[in-house]
Motif scaffolding. Sequence first.
Motif, short mmCIF file in Angstrom:
data_model
loop_
_atom_site.label_atom_id
_atom_site.label_comp_id
_atom_site.label_asym_id
_atom_site.label_seq_id
_atom_site.Cartn_x
_atom_site.Cartn_y
_atom_site.Cartn_z
N PHE A 298 0.84 -1.04 -0.12
CA PHE A 298 -0.19 0.04 -0.08
C PHE A 298 0.93 1.19 -0.01
N HIS B 54 -4.32 -6.71 3.41
CA HIS B 54 -5.03 -6.70 2.10
C HIS B 54 -6.31 -7.73 2.41
N PRO C 108 -3.96 -2.78 -4.38
CA PRO C 108 -3.37 -1.99 -3.05
C PRO C 108 -4.01 -0.72 -3.09
N CYS D 237 -7.64 -2.32 1.78
CA CYS D 237 -6.96 -2.04 2.98
C CYS D 237 -7.63 -2.28 4.42
#
Length: 110
Positions: A6, A38, A48, A53
């Motif tokens: 990320f 994830h 990402p 997230c």
Amino acid sequence: MSRRDFSKAVKRAAAARADGHCEACTARLAYGQYHYDHVLPDWLGGEPELENCQVLCITCHRLKTADMDVPRIAKTKRTSDQAISIRKPRQIRGWRKFNGEAVRAASRRD
């Protein structure tokens, strides 16, 4: 395929959304005692992005990885191997090593 992490902007937004709590068990997060995870694993096509997230405490992250992610990835690999006719090598039963050479195991008759 390499793992895609990320970005800092996504991590900041996810941390603000979590407000200092684990998004799975709602426990208070201590400094450095959390992971950005994830929701859909990266290996399975999870992007990402902020929607994929989540901020998890280390315990929840380990449990999710072991109980959900690893089995899903393994099943996906098995299914894709089956679709292209990849199988485990066949094991021959009744053969054994004798002085470095493979010989057929003799059947016993007493």
